[in-house]
Design an enzyme around this catalytic site. Structure first.
Site, PDB file in Angstrom:
ATOM      1  N   CYS A 176       0.914  -1.148   0.051  1.00 55.96           N
ATOM      2  CA  CYS A 176       0.023  -0.031   0.048  1.00 55.96           C
ATOM      3  C   CYS A 176       0.926   1.211  -0.179  1.00 55.96           C
ATOM      4  O   CYS A 176       1.673   1.268   0.942  1.00 55.96           O
ATOM      5  CB  CYS A 176      -0.965  -0.137   1.254  1.00 55.96           C
ATOM      6  SG  CYS A 176      -1.604   1.510   1.297  1.00 55.96           S
ATOM      7  N   ASP A 178      -0.157  -5.755   0.302  1.00 53.33           N
ATOM      8  CA  ASP A 178      -1.392  -6.121  -0.585  1.00 53.33           C
ATOM      9  C   ASP A 178      -1.316  -7.536  -1.391  1.00 53.33           C
ATOM     10  O   ASP A 178      -0.272  -7.574  -1.669  1.00 53.33           O
ATOM     11  CB  ASP A 178      -1.981  -4.996  -1.304  1.00 53.33           C
ATOM     12  CG  ASP A 178      -2.418  -3.949  -0.745  1.00 53.33           C
ATOM     13  OD1 ASP A 178      -3.134  -3.911   0.233  1.00 53.33           O
ATOM     14  OD2 ASP A 178      -1.971  -2.781  -1.164  1.00 53.33           O
TER      15      ASP A 178
END
Length: 154
Positions: free
Chosen positions: A52, A59
């Protein structure tokens, strides 16, 4: 014995260091021996990771890349290293997905390409990102990407 068409490859057949970033990753291609035929090549990366850009938290995504090659095929080891280079790259889901697609289109000039980025939930919301270069070429058999929508547990 190495065929002449493979002599320019720098990563296949030996030790390759992980690229520091997607920009530093070197995607390689090989000639398509069946360029007269329309067929689909599929790459599935069920453990794609990036960061992120705001929090630095990881992620996770399941990427599915389908393409109909023209004169070139992507060399799969270079693709694997390119995809792995996102592990320390901070970017939103949409940008990561489209960056992968853009680099492949730039390298290969395929007859057609699509990508499905099935991102796992962060904050309770999964984000799926889809893109393709245009209509599927006539007569090409294109199976479903096979990734069900996120349904949580149960």
């Amino acid at each position: 014995m190495t065929e002449e068409r493979y002599t320019g490859l720098t990563q296949l057949g030996g030790q390759s260091d992980m690229p520091a970033s997607p920009e530093a990753a070197e995607l390689e291609r090989v000639p398509n021996a069946r360029a007269e035929m329309d067929y689909v090549v599929r790459f599935t990366c069920p453990e794609f990771t990036s960061l992120c850009p705001m929090t630095g938290q990881p992620d996770f995504a399941h990427l599915v890349i389908d393409y109909v090659p023209d004169q070139w095929l992507v060399e799969s080891k270079s693709l694997k290293l390119f995809l792995a280079s996102f592990r320390n790259h901070g970017s939103f889901h949409e940008d990561c997905t489209l960056m992968v697609a853009s680099r492949l289109v730039e390298l290969l000039s395929p007859r057609w390409l699509r990508i499905g980025g099935y991102w796992y939930p962060r904050g309770g919301i999964p984000i799926d990102v889809f893109w393709q270069t245009g209509p599927v070429p006539a007569g090409v058999w294109l199976p479903d990407q096979g990734v069900p929508p996120y349904r949580g547990r149960g």
